[in-house]
Structures are given as structure tokens and as C-alpha cells.
Design an enzyme around this catalytic site. Structure first.
Site: not given
Length: 429
Positions: A221, A219, A223, A80
Site C-alpha cells: 500500500d 510495500d 506507506d 498493507s
């Protein structure tokens, strides 16, 4: 990693008794992601699971694709918003939600069992499917009320050298935006480094330098999303939730007139939503808690200050790109600046202290702490609040205060921190 794939594959077979199980695997741009995906696939195939590798894609894309394409599970290899040297695994159910805790516990049990595995014997298949990128982009466009023309917008984009580095510029260009892109040259070691949703300062400079209508930062990833208005002001998830909630209510699509937020949401958000006649439901920190509460209450909007925003009518998880597109659509429909649209929320000053602890003694067993907290709350009245909680991942006690005067909050925070340190010492003696 192969053993983890084998363990997860066997657990999945007990939960989804199908003859031919198919699992979708994607990753972000970290250097370690490629070998992790390869080894994980080996383990899954050793368990008799067929693997479809879609390469580099965002976490929320999997939440959509597993359900749309009928996969029995999805796997995201990503850490993430964390630095590039970290990596992790996220598993998704066929409904596009995170695996239940029970499934993860059973996977751990199998992983640590003494079963010997021959990874050279693979009964499952492997194939690459790049076309899934287009499926996800088509889905994003389909969520808008009509295919918009965004050609009047100047947009600064920071992809954090992460999973959205290709997808985000491609879809915004296709919708007509005049783009100024940064953070879209991943090399395996630069994801989230001085860029993206955790470091929006450079994006704010780009917005002002190029005279953009807004800036959008993801960010690693994909999400999370953080915005920057045309003045260069960084706007977090609370601002975005307020803007979306007002628009949803005006369009009569705010189901049950409820927005799900976390205990860390700024008090200014609660007051802004209350002024609009919108109910809020507070849950613990974590997008999983927000998603579950939205499902239970039938809400279509929820999120966190960090930029995890869930548009429940489309996905059960946060999607930074989906959120950004809908904000842009609102801007187009209103014909007003972003700074004006978010002005309905006046953010309260916030002070956060992290206190190292040796153990996580229940707060009600720490002498004097509750009395100090009660005294502070009485001083703040209804114009402030105190939130104290232990970190779920670190040996820290987090003390958060909000109120109208930051200097007062800093004094109150030190008083509580002192009481905690003294009480921790007393509890250990």
C-alpha cells in the site's frame, strides 16, 4: 462490507454535521479490493454519503488528498504488507490522520446493532475521479526544494505489485531517473509475493547486476520503504531515519532537534543520533503512536525500523515514495554514495524470539522473569538492551535483545524464554 460502510457513514455524520458529506475511497491491487470498494460504497451511499472512487492509489496519497481536496473522510482498502489473500480497511479523518479509536468503536457498535438496512435506497452519490492521481504526484514533486534533475541516477525500483506500481515509475521517470523496474505488474494475486519491502533480496541482486546507485522497495500500500545501497546492502528504516536526521539538522529544519522512534529501533540508531546531538523520543510500536508523538512534540521526523517514515512537514503518516524522493534529493545534493551516507550508523546485532502464549499475563506477575531480565541487562550494561512485549495481534510474547556479540544475545534470549515458559506454566497451575 455494505453494512460496514453504512455504519461508518452514520458515525461520520455525527462527527462532521455537514449537508453533503464526501468520502474518498481508494484500494491497492488485491483481487478482493474491487468488490470490497463497491460494497463499501453502497453502504456509505445508503447512509447518505457521497463517494468519490479514485481507484488504485497508495495509503499515504489519501492522507494528502482528503485534506487538500476537502474530503470529510478517506478510506483505504488494503492489507498493507500482508499476503494477497488478506484485506482490510483504513479510515482517515479530514486532517489526513487515522480515525480515533472512539470513532472505530462507535462504528463497530452500529455494525453489530440489529438495525435493518435497505441498501437499494441510496441517497448518496458515486463518481470516479482519476485526476486525483495527478494531484498526488504534483504534491510529491512540490515537497522537494526545487524540481530536480535526477538523470545522473540509476535506480532499481520494486513496487511489490502494489499500489505504487504505476505512480512510482511514472514520477521517477518524469524526474529523469534511469529506471530498472520490478514488481510493477499486478494481477490481483501477486501483491507482496516474494517482492517489495518484505523481500528485498531480489532487488539487491538487480541493483548489483545493473550497477545502480540505489534500490527502492515499497510495500503493497506504499506507506513503507526499504532501500538498497550501491553495494547491494539492504537498509531498513533505522538507516533511513539516521540519514534524514543528519541532513535535516545540517539544513536547520529538524524542528525541536527531536526524532521520534519506537522501542524496536536499533540501539545503533540511538547512538548515531546522540553523536549528532539529536534527541530521540521512544514510543510504542505502531505508526499511529509515532505520528501522535510527533504532533505533541512538534517533531518533523519519525519512523519505524519497518520502513514507515513520517516526514511531518508534509504528511502525518508514512509515505514510502515521499521518503525515497527526499533520500534521492540528499544523494544529489551531497554527491556521495548511499553506503557512505548511511555509514554514520553502526547497527547492533539483534536477536528476536517469539514465544507462543495461552494468555497475556502481565510480565510483573510472572515469577523469576524480571530477575532473569535484570541479570541480562546488567551483563549488557549500556552496550545493549532487552525489550519484551506481547504482540498486539497474535498470542505471542516477543523477546528482543541487542548487543555487541550475537552469540551472547542468543544465549540470553534462550534464558529469558525459558524463564517465561516456566513462569507461564506456574501461573496457569
Amino acid at each position: 462490507m455494505a453494512r460496514l460502510g453504512w455504519a461508518a457513514g452514520n458515525v461520520l455524520k455525527t462527527k462532521t454535521p455537514q449537508t453533503l458529506l464526501q468520502v474518498l475511497v481508494v484500494r491497492d491491487t488485491r483481487k478482493s479490493g474491487l468488490w470490497m470498494a463497491k460494497r463499501l460504497a453502497e453502504g456509505l451511499r445508503s447512509a447518505g454519503v457521497n463517494v468519490v472512487d479514485a481507484g488504485i492509489l497508495s495509503t499515504p496519497s489519501v492522507a494528502y488528498l482528503v485534506k487538500a481536496r476537502g474530503f470529510h473522510s478517506g478510506v483505504v482498502i488494503s492489507a498493507s504488507h500482508n499476503p494477497p489473500e488478506f484485506n482490510g480497511i483504513k479510515f482517515f479523518t479530514p486532517q489526513g490522520r487515522k480515525w480515533p479509536d472512539l470513532w472505530e468503536q462507535e462504528t463497530e457498535k452500529k455494525f453489530f446493532s440489529k438495525t435493518k438496512i435497505n441498501f437499494t435506497q441510496k441517497t448518496g452519490t458515486w463518481k470516479q475521479m482519476d485526476a486525483l492521481h495527478s494531484d498526488y504526484e504534483a504534491f510529491l514533486s512540490s515537497t522537494l526544494r526545487e524540481v530536480p534533475d535526477f538523470s545522473s541516477f540509476r535506480v532499481a525500483l520494486d513496487c511489490s505489485h502494489g499500489a505504487n506500481s504505476h505512480t512510482a515509475p511514472h514520477i521517477f521517470k518524469r524526474l529523469g531517473c534511469q529506471l530498472f523496474v520490478m514488481g510493477a505488474r499486478p494481477n490481483g494475486s501477486n501483491i507482496n509475493v516474494g517482492c517489495g519491502s518484505q523481500h528485498a533480496e531480489k532487488l539487491a541482486q538487480l541493483v548489483k547486476r545493473k550497477k545502480c546507485d540505489l534500490g527502492i522497495a515499497f510495500d503493497g500500500d506504499g506507506d513503507r520503504v526499504i532501500l538498497v545501497d550501491e553495494k547491494g546492502t539492504v537498509l531498513d528504516g533505522d538507516h533511513i531515519i539516521a540519514l534524514l536526521a543528519k541532513s535535516f539538522k545540517e539544513r536547520k529544519i529538524l524542528k525541536n532537534n527531536t526524532v521520534v522512534i519506537t522501542v524496536m529501533a536499533n540501539l545503533g540508531l540511538k547512538k548515531a543520533l546522540a553523536s549528532l546531538g539529536i534527541r530521540t523520543l521512544e514510543v510504542s510500536v505502531g505508526d499511529r503512536f509515532v505520528s501522535e508523538a510527533m504532533r505533541e512534540k512538534g517533531a518533523v521526523l519519525g519512523g519505524e525500523q519497518s520502513g514507515h517514515i513520517i516526514l511531518g512537514a508534509f504528511l502525518p503518516t508514512g509515505d514510502g515514495l515521499l521518503t525515497a524522493l527526499h533520500v534521492l534529493s540528499i544523494l544529489k545534493g551531497k554527491g556521495e554514495t548511499l553506503s557512505h551516507l548511511v555509514s554514520l550508523m553502526k547497527k547492533f546485532p539483534q536477536v528476536l524470539l517469539n514465544i507462543p502464549v495461552k494468555d497475556k499475563t502481565p510480565l510483573n506477575r510472572l515469577p523469576n522473569v524480571s530477575q532473569v531480565v535484570s541479570r541480562v541487562e546488567k551483563s549488557l550494561k549500556d552496550m545493549g538492551r532487552v525489550v519484551i512485549r506481547y504482540s498486539g495481534t497474535e498470542p505471542l510474547l516477543r523477546i528482543m535483545l541487542e548487543g555487541p556479540v550475537k552469540k551472547d544475545l542468543e544465549v540470553y534470549a534462550r534464558q529469558i524464554a525459558t524463564a517465561v515458559v516456566e513462569a507461564q506454566g506456574a501461573a496457569r497451575r
